[in-house]
Scaffold this motif. Sequence first.
Motif, PDB file in Angstrom:
ATOM      1  N   ASP A 147      55.042  34.603  37.089  1.00  0.00           N
ATOM      2  CA  ASP A 147      53.936  33.481  36.984  1.00  0.00           C
ATOM      3  C   ASP A 147      54.534  32.116  38.226  1.00  0.00           C
ATOM      4  OD1 ASP A 147      53.564  33.735  34.958  1.00  0.00           O
ATOM      5  OD2 ASP A 147      55.433  32.878  33.728  1.00  0.00           O
TER       6      ASP A 147
ATOM      7  N   LEU B  50      37.861  33.866  32.844  1.00  0.00           N
ATOM      8  CA  LEU B  50      39.310  33.127  33.428  1.00  0.00           C
ATOM      9  C   LEU B  50      38.838  31.827  33.022  1.00  0.00           C
ATOM     10  CD1 LEU B  50      41.485  34.786  36.292  1.00  0.00           C
ATOM     11  CD2 LEU B  50      41.302  34.586  33.948  1.00  0.00           C
TER      12      LEU B  50
ATOM     13  N   SER C  12      37.503  38.274  42.176  1.00  0.00           N
ATOM     14  CA  SER C  12      38.433  37.451  42.182  1.00  0.00           C
ATOM     15  C   SER C  12      37.534  35.157  41.801  1.00  0.00           C
ATOM     16  CB  SER C  12      39.468  36.635  43.187  1.00  0.00           C
ATOM     17  OG  SER C  12      40.399  38.076  42.960  1.00  0.00           O
TER      18      SER C  12
ATOM     19  N   ARG D 275      45.270  34.024  41.112  1.00  0.00           N
ATOM     20  CA  ARG D 275      45.130  33.204  40.260  1.00  0.00           C
ATOM     21  C   ARG D 275      45.496  31.478  40.257  1.00  0.00           C
ATOM     22  NH1 ARG D 275      50.736  33.253  36.714  1.00  0.00           N
ATOM     23  NH2 ARG D 275      49.510  35.391  35.266  1.00  0.00           N
ATOM     24  N   GLU D 276      45.465  30.931  42.036  1.00  0.00           N
ATOM     25  CA  GLU D 276      45.121  30.248  42.214  1.00  0.00           C
ATOM     26  C   GLU D 276      43.786  30.039  42.464  1.00  0.00           C
ATOM     27  OE1 GLU D 276      48.166  29.525  45.821  1.00  0.00           O
ATOM     28  OE2 GLU D 276      48.087  31.407  45.800  1.00  0.00           O
TER      29      GLU D 276
ATOM     30  N   THR E 167      51.120  28.673  35.817  1.00  0.00           N
ATOM     31  CA  THR E 167      51.786  29.432  33.947  1.00  0.00           C
ATOM     32  C   THR E 167      50.653  29.253  33.649  1.00  0.00           C
ATOM     33  OG1 THR E 167      53.671  30.316  32.520  1.00  0.00           O
ATOM     34  CG2 THR E 167      53.732  28.049  33.597  1.00  0.00           C
ATOM     35  N   ASP E 168      50.511  30.143  32.374  1.00  0.00           N
ATOM     36  CA  ASP E 168      49.662  29.733  30.815  1.00  0.00           C
ATOM     37  C   ASP E 168      50.678  29.273  29.765  1.00  0.00           C
ATOM     38  OD1 ASP E 168      50.495  32.987  31.179  1.00  0.00           O
ATOM     39  OD2 ASP E 168      48.797  32.900  30.224  1.00  0.00           O
TER      40      ASP E 168
ATOM     41  N   GLN F 223      54.729  31.191  42.301  1.00  0.00           N
ATOM     42  CA  GLN F 223      53.351  31.630  43.324  1.00  0.00           C
ATOM     43  C   GLN F 223      54.282  31.266  44.326  1.00  0.00           C
ATOM     44  OE1 GLN F 223      51.457  32.979  41.397  1.00  0.00           O
ATOM     45  NE2 GLN F 223      49.816  31.684  43.209  1.00  0.00           N
TER      46      GLN F 223
ATOM     47  N   THR G 132      47.094  39.382  43.271  1.00  0.00           N
ATOM     48  CA  THR G 132      46.677  39.267  41.395  1.00  0.00           C
ATOM     49  C   THR G 132      47.268  37.289  41.452  1.00  0.00           C
ATOM     50  OG1 THR G 132      47.415  41.194  40.483  1.00  0.00           O
ATOM     51  CG2 THR G 132      47.385  39.126  39.322  1.00  0.00           C
ATOM     52  N   LYS G 133      48.215  36.784  42.369  1.00  0.00           N
ATOM     53  CA  LYS G 133      48.528  35.456  42.713  1.00  0.00           C
ATOM     54  C   LYS G 133      47.896  34.721  42.735  1.00  0.00           C
ATOM     55  CE  LYS G 133      54.050  37.095  42.616  1.00  0.00           C
ATOM     56  NZ  LYS G 133      54.133  36.202  41.082  1.00  0.00           N
TER      57      LYS G 133
ATOM     58  N   ALA H  32      37.430  34.053  37.793  1.00  0.00           N
ATOM     59  CA  ALA H  32      37.683  32.834  37.639  1.00  0.00           C
ATOM     60  C   ALA H  32      36.133  32.009  37.284  1.00  0.00           C
ATOM     61  CB  ALA H  32      38.835  32.095  39.089  1.00  0.00           C
TER      62      ALA H  32
ATOM     63  N   TYR I 225      45.876  27.998  33.235  1.00  0.00           N
ATOM     64  CA  TYR I 225      47.220  27.291  34.203  1.00  0.00           C
ATOM     65  C   TYR I 225      47.296  26.012  34.418  1.00  0.00           C
ATOM     66  CZ  TYR I 225      45.976  32.639  35.222  1.00  0.00           C
ATOM     67  OH  TYR I 225      45.983  34.043  35.157  1.00  0.00           O
TER      68      TYR I 225
END
Length: 246
Positions: A230, A77, A69, A30-31, A103-104, A232, A26-27, A73, A82
């Motif tokens: 949040d 997304l 992902s 997000r990146e 973070t959002d 990383q 998940t992390k 993204a 973020y």
Amino acid sequence: MSGHSKWHNIQATKGKADNARGKIFTKIGREIAVAIKFGGADPSTNSKLRELISKAKQNNMPNDNITRSIKKASGELGNVNYEEITYEGYGIGGSALIVKCLTDNKNRTAGDVRHTFDKYGGNLGALGCVSFLFDNKGVLTIEKTDEVKEEELIDICLEADAEDVVNDGGEFEIITTPTKFLSVKEFLEGKGYTFSSTGVMMIPQRTIELSLQQQESFEKLVDALSDLDDVQDVYHNVEIKCDEEE
């Protein structure tokens, strides 16, 4: 992170605290979302995305997950904004910590990070209070084997424009600038080298040692910070004593 580089003990990214692979994925996802937003979804032209795909594979993220992902993204997304936020603070025994977040919701993240520092005996400081104690570097770790010749490796690293090669016990650590990290990595891969760990991270200029009791308390703080959704990466300047060294 995989491997046994001492700097990957310093980079306390989801080690003990994150046994669930899904949280790591998940992390990384997000990146990937941030990288695609600013550089596009083509890894051949987006070096940051290419680096993250390599990171995902190093963390045993299946190719299907990586593809999902990237597609996610690129689509749903795209409207999620973020932001990269860095927090700095102090732990027990004069230890220094840098906490990197995506973070959002800045207010939520700030509250979570501050609460965690307070709960585990740390103090959240102002931006810049400890970052001067660290250098931002790329680190590529190669395990020592009979096939890896030190002089040959040094020559190749010089050709690749790496900064340094450190002979550290059972492995070699290649140090690069952040901007040269990916080109050095790909150059060495082209020469047939494989890595036990890689990453761009904040390396402390000097490390400190804590008593075993202090270290136990400090690791609780690091684990709790690392476990926040949040967060990383968490970096620190403590020389962690492993069980076998105790």
